[in-house]
Every structure is written in structure tokens, then in C-alpha cells.
Write a protein that holds these residues in place. Structure first.
Motif: not given
Length: 437
Positions: A46-48, A52-60
Motif C-alpha cells: 500500500t505504501r509503495a 508511486d502515486l505521490a511520485t507521479r503526482m509530483l512529477a506531473a
């Protein structure tokens, strides 16, 4: 004494029983550990997934910000670290300063693109540290700063740039550097200087001959040797009246040029506003009578003393009264009302003192004239602006009086308020700090 031996057939069931008794709790412990392990694995997954979602959101988000910054081509956007080293350099900065991003980011300081003499002069004036400290000291104190600076491009060309400086923080809210957003004002400032120079030149050139004309008119009108006919005196009085009007216009143009250039000075002393109001009423009395406008003065019994320049305050009051008379049709009324009061921090004024309130004087000039449309009231104090009601009713004027009155009021630390409704009249309220004996 001999010990009886337990037969093997009896010992084995007991041993098995003891072994089984020890295995059961361990099996339960192993089961519990397996459950905890499965739960931990689920939490890790779940944390992974969240990471991953937070990383993609930050990248976006970073991509969105980068695309927005890169889309700005008319303004330079420069981001630095805390030491002034450039980390962000958008296409607008490339265009303005003539260097591509790879040659600047992490290699150059923002200070290198500023005129050195200007930074040194500002450092001496404000006592800030040389270099980056000069650029950011006001933003450090107030949270942001906007002012003109001279940028020096790669080819040595100098540009006047309006630079907005704000602090930059990282994802933890820790100060990480500075943002500098610049708008090229070179042509605008050059046009403003030319306009001011033109106004000053023309005003000076007009003032000299007009003063001469008025001087000779006064000599002719006062000549006793050869008396003038009534018709001649009427003609010369018209010439004198229009020459006076032109001279006032020249004075107004010069005054606005002084305000824009920052050369507007005051001769402060104690001024009784009641005397100023009486003088304004006397000046407007003949014009008001000729226009069929009733002029009413409402003054307190004692004087109302304010610190200020008597000539400039008289000019402001004259402007308000003459405007009110011009915009009031025959049969209407203009009222000049002067009161002492107490102003609180939110701007409310009361007749009685309150805790923390400051003493003020309020001059209200009210008319029953044509009024000002609501949508135009915000522009009324702009130079050369004339309301649609003034144009529609062919009221004479060039739109300088209220701009001048506003400048005089502001220079005295006061405020100029407006209440108006089209067709129902207008009230201008001039509020000034008051001297208390």
C-alpha cells in the motif's frame, strides 16, 4: 535400595505428549507471525503504491510548472538558491538577457545580470549587504518587493526592468531561495520621460508669454489717462479671463509633471482649514451666481487646524468647489461642510474621541448635480480622465483637477473619498490629520 525401571512402552507416550505440548504453542506463534508478516507485506504494498502515486503526482506537478514557466516568453522568470545561484531560467529570461539555459543554470549568479553601479548605490542608500542582499532586502522585510532595476544583457545592452522579488520555499516549507519575475519597461519608461519632458517644456514656454500678456492687460485696464469704453473693457476682460484660465492649466500641467518626477514638495505649517474653505467659497461665488447655483458654507465656530501647505490645500479645495459648481445645473446647490472628528484604524470617523482614534479634519463638498456613473468612479482620479456625464453635458475641463487634489491629499497623509450616484449628485470628502492643542 533399588529403583524401579519404567518400561519403554510407558515412557514413549509420555515423551510424545511432552513434545506435542511444546509444539502447539509454537505452531500458534508461527501462525501469528505469518499473519503479521502478511499484514506488513500488505502495508508495504500500500505504501509503495501511495509513494508511486505521490511520485507521479509530483512529477506531473513539476512538469506542469515547468511548462507554465516555459510558456512565459514576455517576462523573465529567474529562480535562485539562497546564495543567488540561478536554478530556473525560462525562455523569457533567455530572450531578455541573451543567454540559453545551459549556460546559466547552476553556473551564474543573478547579481551578474544587474548594473554594478546601481547595486552599489542602492547598498549605500539602504544599508543592505552588497550583491544579493541589495536585491532581496525589501522582500525579506515585507514578503515581496516590486521595483525597477537595470538588467545588463549578454551583449552589454541595458534594460529597465520591473522586477517582482518573492522568497521561494521547498516542499518542507524551508526557505530555499528567491524568485525574480521581470517585465521589460525600457520603452514604457522612455516614453514616460519624453512625455514629462514635453509637458515641462511646453508649460515653461507657455507660462512666460502668458504672464507677460496678463501684466500688460492689467496695465491697460488700470490706465487712467485714456479711459476705455465699456465695449473695449468687456473685450479685454474676456481676454484676461481666458489668459488666467490658460495660466492655471499650465500650472496644473507643471504640477502633475512634478508629482510624476517625485519633485512635489510642501511648505508645512499650521493651517486653519476654515480660512481655506472661506477663500474657496469667495473664489467660486461669482461663477456660482452666474450659473444659478446656490453656494452654502457650513463651518464650526472655532478653527480646525491641520499641519500642511496652505497654498496646496487651497488648490485642492478650489478644485473640489469649482468641479462641484461646474457639474451642478442651474437651481442646484453646492455645500461646503467642515468638521472635526476622530478616525479609527479601519477609517471610520466619529465626532467623539475613541480609544486609539486619531484626530482628523473632514471637509465635505457636496453637490446636487449630474453625478458620476458607478463604473467610472474608480478612474476619476486618473490624469486626463473625464467621466461620460462630463462629455455628454459638454462640461469644460481637461481632467487634471481631481488627480491634482488626490496627489495633494496623499502628500498630506490624508484620504479623498467619493460618494456619487448618477443623476443624484456627488460628495467628495477630504480627510486630513488634525492638530490638537
Amino acid at each position: 535400595m533399588t529403583t524401579a525401571r519404567v518400561p519403554a512402552a510407558v515412557r514413549r507416550p509420555r515423551l510424545v505428549h511432552r513434545l506435542l505440548a511444546g509444539v502447539a504453542p509454537r505452531a500458534a506463534e508461527i501462525g501469528r507471525l505469518r499473519q503479521e508478516n502478511a499484514a506488513l507485506l500488505a502495508q508495504v504494498r500500500t505504501r509503495a503504491d501511495e509513494l508511486d502515486l505521490a511520485t507521479r503526482m509530483l512529477a506531473a506537478r513539476a512538469q506542469t510548472m515547468t511548462s507554465v514557466i516555459d510558456a512565459v516568453t514576455e517576462q523573465s522568470i529567474i529562480g535562485t538558491d539562497r546564495d543567488g545561484v540561478i536554478r530556473v531560467w525560462n525562455p523569457g529570461a533567455e530572450r531578455m538577457l541573451g543567454l540559453p539555459r545551459p549556460e546559466v543554470v547552476r553556473k551564474r549568479s543573478i547579481v551578474e545580470f544587474h548594473l554594478a553601479e546601481e547595486l552599489e548605490a542602492e547598498a549605500a542608500a539602504c544599508g543592505a549587504a552588497p550583491g544579493l542582499g541589495v536585491l532581496v532586502h525589501a522582500a525579506q522585510e515585507h514578503g515581496s518587493d516590486v521595483r525597477d532595476w537595470t538588467y545588463v544583457a549578454a551583449d552589454g545592452q541595458e534594460r529597465t526592468v520591473s522586477v517582482a522579488v518573492t522568497p521561494r520555499t521547498d516542499d518542507r516549507g524551508v526557505h530555499a531561495g528567491w524568485n525574480f519575475v521581470g517585465t521589460d519597461m525600457t520603452e514604457v519608461r522612455a516614453t514616460e520621460r519624453m512625455k514629462d519632458q514635453f509637458v515641462s517644456l511646453i508649460s515653461h514656454e507657455l507660462r512666460t508669454p502668458l504672464t507677460s500678456i496678463l501684466g500688460y492687460l492689467e496695465l491697460v485696464l488700470d490706465e487712467d489717462g485714456e479711459p476705455l469704453t465699456d465695449e473695449q473693457r468687456s473685450y479685454l476682460a474676456t481676454v484676461e479671463r481666458n489668459a488666467d484660465r490658460l495660466l492655471r492649466l499650465v500650472g496644473d500641467l507643471l504640477f502633475t509633471a512634478q508629482v510624476d518626477a517625485g519633485r512635489f514638495t510642501l511648505d508645512p505649517r499650521d493651517v486653519d482649514l476654515a480660512d481655506v474653505v472661506r477663500a474657496a467659497e469667495e473664489s467660486a461665488r461669482v461663477t456660482a451666481a452666474g450659473a444659478g447655483v446656490d453656494l452654502v458654507v457650513d463651518l464650526p465656530d472655532g478653527g480646525v487646524v491641520v499641519p500642511g501647505d496652505a497654498v496646496r490645500l487651497g488648490q485642492a479645495c478650489d478644485n473640489l468647489v469649482s468641479n462641484a459648481v461646474k457639474f451642478t445645473p442651474s437651481g442646484g446647490r453646492v455645500t461646503l461642510s467642515l468638521r472635526s472628528g476622530w478616525a479609527t484604524a479601519d477609517g471610520a470617523v466619529s465626532a467623539e474621541p475613541r480609544p486609539g482614534a486619531a484626530p482628523v479634519a473632514q471637509l465635505a463638498v457636496s453637490d446636487t448635480g449630474m453625478g458620476i456613473p458607478t463604473g467610472e468612479q474608480g478612474e476619476l482620479f486618473t490624469r486626463f480622465f473625464r467621466s461620460s456625464t462630463a462629455r455628454r453635458h459638454a462640461v469644460p475641463g481637461v481632467g487634471l483637477g481631481l488627480a491634482i487634489t488626490k496627489a495633494i491629499t496623499t502628500a498630506h497623509g490624508g484620504t479623498l473619498g467619493l460618494t456619487s450616484a448618477e443623476g443624484r449628485g456627488t460628495t467628495f470628502t477630504l480627510t486630513l490629520p488634525r492638530t490638537v492643542a
